[in-house]
Design a protein around this motif. Structure first.
Motif, mmCIF file in Angstrom:
data_model
loop_
_atom_site.group_PDB
_atom_site.id
_atom_site.type_symbol
_atom_site.label_atom_id
_atom_site.label_comp_id
_atom_site.label_asym_id
_atom_site.label_seq_id
_atom_site.Cartn_x
_atom_site.Cartn_y
_atom_site.Cartn_z
ATOM 1 N N VAL A 318 0.854 -1.186 0.000
ATOM 2 C CA VAL A 318 0.000 0.000 0.000
ATOM 3 C C VAL A 318 0.889 1.235 0.000
ATOM 4 C CG1 VAL A 318 -1.826 1.261 1.203
ATOM 5 C CG2 VAL A 318 -1.782 -1.247 1.252
ATOM 6 N N CYS A 319 0.577 2.175 -0.869
ATOM 7 C CA CYS A 319 1.353 3.400 -0.958
ATOM 8 C C CYS A 319 0.422 4.590 -1.115
ATOM 9 C CB CYS A 319 2.353 3.346 -2.116
ATOM 10 S SG CYS A 319 1.600 3.369 -3.755
ATOM 11 N N SER A 320 0.997 5.770 -0.976
ATOM 12 C CA SER A 320 0.267 7.019 -1.140
ATOM 13 C C SER A 320 1.051 7.909 -2.102
ATOM 14 C CB SER A 320 0.090 7.716 0.213
ATOM 15 O OG SER A 320 -0.481 8.993 0.054
ATOM 16 N N VAL A 321 0.339 8.558 -3.017
ATOM 17 C CA VAL A 321 0.956 9.510 -3.940
ATOM 18 C C VAL A 321 0.431 10.898 -3.567
ATOM 19 C CG1 VAL A 321 1.322 10.164 -6.349
ATOM 20 C CG2 VAL A 321 1.024 7.754 -5.739
ATOM 21 N N PRO A 322 1.199 11.665 -2.792
ATOM 22 C CA PRO A 322 0.686 12.957 -2.310
ATOM 23 C C PRO A 322 0.478 13.954 -3.453
ATOM 24 C CG PRO A 322 2.602 12.221 -1.030
ATOM 25 C CD PRO A 322 2.525 11.348 -2.240
ATOM 26 N N TYR A 323 -0.561 14.790 -3.289
ATOM 27 C CA TYR A 323 -0.774 15.920 -4.182
ATOM 28 C C TYR A 323 0.011 17.118 -3.642
ATOM 29 C CZ TYR A 323 -4.944 13.158 -5.422
ATOM 30 O OH TYR A 323 -5.807 12.162 -5.785
ATOM 31 N N ARG A 324 0.421 17.981 -4.524
ATOM 32 C CA ARG A 324 1.087 19.215 -4.102
ATOM 33 C C ARG A 324 0.086 20.233 -3.557
ATOM 34 N NH1 ARG A 324 6.323 18.786 -5.661
ATOM 35 N NH2 ARG A 324 6.748 17.345 -7.388
ATOM 36 N N TYR A 325 -1.190 20.016 -3.858
ATOM 37 C CA TYR A 325 -2.244 20.875 -3.343
ATOM 38 C C TYR A 325 -3.369 19.973 -2.843
ATOM 39 C CZ TYR A 325 0.339 23.907 -6.527
ATOM 40 O OH TYR A 325 1.333 24.566 -7.198
ATOM 41 N N SER A 326 -4.288 20.553 -2.080
ATOM 42 C CA SER A 326 -5.434 19.804 -1.574
ATOM 43 C C SER A 326 -6.652 20.096 -2.434
ATOM 44 C CB SER A 326 -5.717 20.192 -0.114
ATOM 45 O OG SER A 326 -6.828 19.486 0.384
ATOM 46 N N PHE A 327 -7.419 19.050 -2.768
ATOM 47 C CA PHE A 327 -8.555 19.192 -3.669
ATOM 48 C C PHE A 327 -9.757 18.461 -3.097
ATOM 49 C CE2 PHE A 327 -4.805 19.581 -6.304
ATOM 50 C CZ PHE A 327 -5.099 20.650 -7.129
ATOM 51 N N GLU A 328 -10.936 18.956 -3.466
ATOM 52 C CA GLU A 328 -12.155 18.229 -3.184
ATOM 53 C C GLU A 328 -12.258 17.031 -4.126
ATOM 54 O OE1 GLU A 328 -14.290 18.692 -0.768
ATOM 55 O OE2 GLU A 328 -13.193 20.428 0.014
ATOM 56 N N LEU A 329 -12.815 15.931 -3.645
ATOM 57 C CA LEU A 329 -12.868 14.723 -4.461
ATOM 58 C C LEU A 329 -13.757 14.894 -5.681
ATOM 59 C CD1 LEU A 329 -12.885 11.871 -1.822
ATOM 60 C CD2 LEU A 329 -11.139 12.373 -3.506
ATOM 61 N N ASP A 330 -14.793 15.740 -5.594
ATOM 62 C CA ASP A 330 -15.679 15.930 -6.733
ATOM 63 C C ASP A 330 -15.009 16.692 -7.873
ATOM 64 O OD1 ASP A 330 -17.645 14.603 -5.451
ATOM 65 O OD2 ASP A 330 -18.770 16.377 -4.833
ATOM 66 N N GLU A 331 -13.812 17.209 -7.646
ATOM 67 C CA GLU A 331 -13.191 18.088 -8.620
ATOM 68 C C GLU A 331 -12.178 17.389 -9.510
ATOM 69 O OE1 GLU A 331 -11.455 21.169 -6.322
ATOM 70 O OE2 GLU A 331 -13.354 22.148 -5.832
ATOM 71 N N HIS A 332 -11.845 16.129 -9.260
ATOM 72 C CA HIS A 332 -10.781 15.523 -10.045
ATOM 73 C C HIS A 332 -10.942 14.005 -10.103
ATOM 74 C CE1 HIS A 332 -9.199 14.740 -5.998
ATOM 75 N NE2 HIS A 332 -8.427 13.819 -6.551
ATOM 76 N N VAL A 333 -10.262 13.418 -11.093
ATOM 77 C CA VAL A 333 -10.085 11.973 -11.192
ATOM 78 C C VAL A 333 -8.616 11.729 -11.522
ATOM 79 C CG1 VAL A 333 -12.450 11.446 -11.923
ATOM 80 C CG2 VAL A 333 -10.719 11.981 -13.652
ATOM 81 N N LEU A 334 -8.233 10.476 -11.562
ATOM 82 C CA LEU A 334 -6.884 10.103 -11.961
ATOM 83 C C LEU A 334 -6.906 9.523 -13.370
ATOM 84 C CD1 LEU A 334 -5.535 8.409 -8.704
ATOM 85 C CD2 LEU A 334 -5.057 10.729 -9.535
ATOM 86 N N GLY A 335 -5.846 9.782 -14.117
ATOM 87 C CA GLY A 335 -5.677 9.206 -15.440
ATOM 88 C C GLY A 335 -4.256 8.726 -15.603
ATOM 89 N N VAL A 336 -3.909 8.304 -16.807
ATOM 90 C CA VAL A 336 -2.549 7.883 -17.113
ATOM 91 C C VAL A 336 -2.086 8.623 -18.359
ATOM 92 C CG1 VAL A 336 -2.851 5.599 -16.088
ATOM 93 C CG2 VAL A 336 -3.319 5.921 -18.512
ATOM 94 N N SER A 337 -0.776 8.742 -18.497
ATOM 95 C CA SER A 337 -0.214 9.389 -19.677
ATOM 96 C C SER A 337 -0.312 8.469 -20.879
ATOM 97 C CB SER A 337 1.241 9.778 -19.421
ATOM 98 O OG SER A 337 2.005 8.620 -19.095
ATOM 99 N N ALA A 338 -0.185 9.050 -22.075
ATOM 100 C CA ALA A 338 -0.330 8.261 -23.300
ATOM 101 C C ALA A 338 0.731 7.185 -23.418
ATOM 102 C CB ALA A 338 -0.278 9.191 -24.523
ATOM 103 N N ASP A 339 1.926 7.424 -22.874
ATOM 104 C CA ASP A 339 2.979 6.414 -22.949
ATOM 105 C C ASP A 339 2.853 5.347 -21.877
ATOM 106 O OD1 ASP A 339 3.733 7.790 -20.680
ATOM 107 O OD2 ASP A 339 5.573 8.617 -21.525
ATOM 108 N N GLY A 340 1.836 5.472 -20.989
ATOM 109 C CA GLY A 340 1.606 4.467 -19.968
ATOM 110 C C GLY A 340 2.639 4.438 -18.874
ATOM 111 N N ARG A 341 3.365 5.544 -18.664
ATOM 112 C CA ARG A 341 4.441 5.555 -17.656
ATOM 113 C C ARG A 341 4.089 6.354 -16.413
ATOM 114 N NH1 ARG A 341 9.600 7.846 -20.359
ATOM 115 N NH2 ARG A 341 10.365 7.428 -18.233
ATOM 116 N N ARG A 342 3.151 7.296 -16.499
ATOM 117 C CA ARG A 342 2.913 8.207 -15.385
ATOM 118 C C ARG A 342 1.424 8.319 -15.067
ATOM 119 N NH1 ARG A 342 6.160 10.924 -18.865
ATOM 120 N NH2 ARG A 342 4.435 12.267 -19.512
ATOM 121 N N LEU A 343 1.156 8.607 -13.803
ATOM 122 C CA LEU A 343 -0.185 8.997 -13.406
ATOM 123 C C LEU A 343 -0.436 10.444 -13.822
ATOM 124 C CD1 LEU A 343 -0.809 7.690 -9.770
ATOM 125 C CD2 LEU A 343 -1.989 6.984 -11.844
ATOM 126 N N ASN A 344 -1.689 10.765 -14.077
ATOM 127 C CA ASN A 344 -2.104 12.127 -14.361
ATOM 128 C C ASN A 344 -3.168 12.553 -13.361
ATOM 129 O OD1 ASN A 344 -0.582 13.160 -16.461
ATOM 130 N ND2 ASN A 344 -1.885 12.312 -18.063
#
Length: 477
Positions: A318-344
């Motif tokens: 289990v790991c955590s990927v911290p955000y540099r800012y704090s956001f409400e959950l209704d405001e964002h989702v997670l994606g991946v980059s086109a090369d499949g190497r990074r979270l977005n």
């Protein structure tokens, strides 16, 4: 066992997919070849030439199609003639697995074909009839809203795509890699949590053992992710794993199911703070998977879970990927980059006084993964975020004009197609319009309007087929 919906009458076209959406492809019109009308019986293998003694056997054709350079070439082979198309359709899964990945990665926009949501009946008379027909059960139906491209080549979607699921009163809880996880309603199951995994394109349905009694995680207080063989797991082709996160007294529990063993693994405890039931019930967005790790978006960080190699293993990283800012959950989702190497980090803002929405795809807002309850580690770092704002991308949507205070909510990101599904609240404040934006082609399509906000709250998911279904879908009928 929930009642299975009666199967529709499929075309007698020799398709290997008799129950799924692939059996409802529109049949191509006969075309003129040499002044004659070419019909279904003309199973030629090259350019209209009739079969001969030198016609290659199906096994030889399969070997050739499995060695082409890319998926696009295999699709061209499938579209050449009916016989080649049927060979590709019948063996689409092993062909797609044998093909090399595209160089440098890249999205396949053709994989996204629509959205799934629970239909809320507006007509009281129709609703009463359905309740009488279901002996007072009042079952809701799962509605599929297709893209214009998919609707143009499918005969499936009469009656606005209602009742497309194999079971009554089922709602989606996860959708990835061509599969949809459905939860049965209370009147359609025994006491406990009953899930099934459904491939709409092929019609395959896999029932998952019910979690009841002391194992019951709750009706709604859980999050679900599905992982397949495409996620670099140690599992057989065509199999899948389910991952549940749910609340227990004093901690958050994690548990996985493997289709290879047909059983749930042992329950394990998530390190760190417990996730609230409200967070699990209403706010935790859909998971994306990168390098075999499932990530859920939260307020200040993304929660990542890596499964063991087998369902019998209780230990999970289990790991955590911290955000540099704090956001409400209704405001964002997670994606991946086109090369499949990074979270977005994916969110939607409104730019300027004219109210033009803009989609932000950011890797610089994500820090390196941190082991939950420990220090920074390289073993759980799978995001490879550069932290450079120049790697971020912004996509304006001038086609949409709204007030600056209009709620715009992203719901789902397709990792293989690069499609973002989001809603824009309409003037009534009770309904929303559903849109799909492909971040690769930057094409925007309005899929539906007048969708009740209550319907959206009960989970709105996009659907993208897998590469095998894409190959089979281009084969001529």
């Amino acid at each position: 066992m929930p009642p299975v919906r009666r199967a529709r009458q499929a075309d007698p076209s020799g398709s290997p997919y008799n129950d799924g959406w692939l059996s409802y492809r529109r049949r191509r019109r006969p075309r003129l070849v040499g002044g004659n009308v070419r019909g279904e019986s003309d199973d030629d293998v090259s350019g209209g030439a009739p079969p001969s003694a030198t016609t290659l056997p199906d096994d030889v054709l399969f070997g050739i199609f499995s060695r082409v350079s890319c998926l696009a070439d295999a699709a061209r082979c499938a579209a050449t003639c009916r016989r080649w198309g049927r060979v590709v359709a019948a063996r689409a899964a092993p062909i797609s697995r044998a093909l090399p990945p595209p160089p440098g990665g890249g999205f396949l926009p053709q994989l996204f074909i629509g959205v799934l949501l629970q239909h809320q009946e507006k007509n009281d008379d129709v609703l009463r009839r359905r309740r009488r027909a279901s002996a007072g059960g009042g079952a809701t139906q799962l509605r599929f809203v297709p893209t214009a491209a998919f609707a143009s080549r499918s005969r499936l979607l009469g009656d606005e795509g209602q009742g497309v699921a194999p079971f009554d009163d089922a709602r989606p809880v996860a959708s990835r890699n061509g599969r949809v996880v459905l939860q049965f309603g209370r009147k359609e199951r025994a006491d406990g949590l009953t899930l099934c995994v459904w491939n709409p394109m092929t019609g395959d349905v896999a029932m998952v053992p019910t979690l009841s009694g002391k194992e019951f995680p709750g009706d709604d207080d859980y999050a679900c992710a599905i992982l397949t063989g495409d996620d670099h797991l140690c599992c057989s082709p065509g199999s899948f794993r389910l991952l549940l996160a749910y609340g227990r007294r004093g901690f958050t529990a994690l548990r996985s199911f493997s289709s290879d063993t047909g059983s749930w693994g042992p329950e394990c405890k998530k390190p760190g703070a417990k996730l609230s039931g409200h967070l699990l019930r209403h706010q935790l967005g859909p998971a994306v998977v990168l390098h075999g790790v499932a990530y859920w978006p939260m307020h200040r960080a993304a929660l990542g879970v890596r499964l063991g190699s087998t369902a019998a293993e209780a230990a999970m990283d289990v790991c955590s990927v911290p955000y540099r800012y704090s956001f409400e959950l209704d405001e964002h989702v997670l994606g991946v980059s086109a090369d499949g190497r990074r979270l977005n980090f994916v969110d939607i803002g409104i730019m300027g006084h004219l109210g033009k929405p803009i989609v932000n795809l950011s890797t610089s807002w994500l820090e390196d993964a941190v082991a939950v309850g420990g220090d920074k580690t390289t073993t759980t770092t799978t995001t490879t975020n550069s932290g450079d704002p120049s790697d971020d991308e912004q996509i304006p949507m001038p086609q949409i004009k709204v007030a600056r205070t209009t709620p715009i909510k992203p719901w789902w990101f397709g990792e293989k197609s690069g499609t973002l599904v989001f809603t824009v609240e309409e003037e009534t404040s009770r309904t929303s319009a559903v849109f799909a934006l492909n971040v690769a082609t930057r094409s925007l399509e309005k899929l539906a309007d007048g969708v009740s906000n209550h319907t959206c709250c009960r989970r709105l998911f996009g659907y993208e087929m897998d590469r095998a279904a894409l190959l089979a879908s281009v084969a001529p009928q």
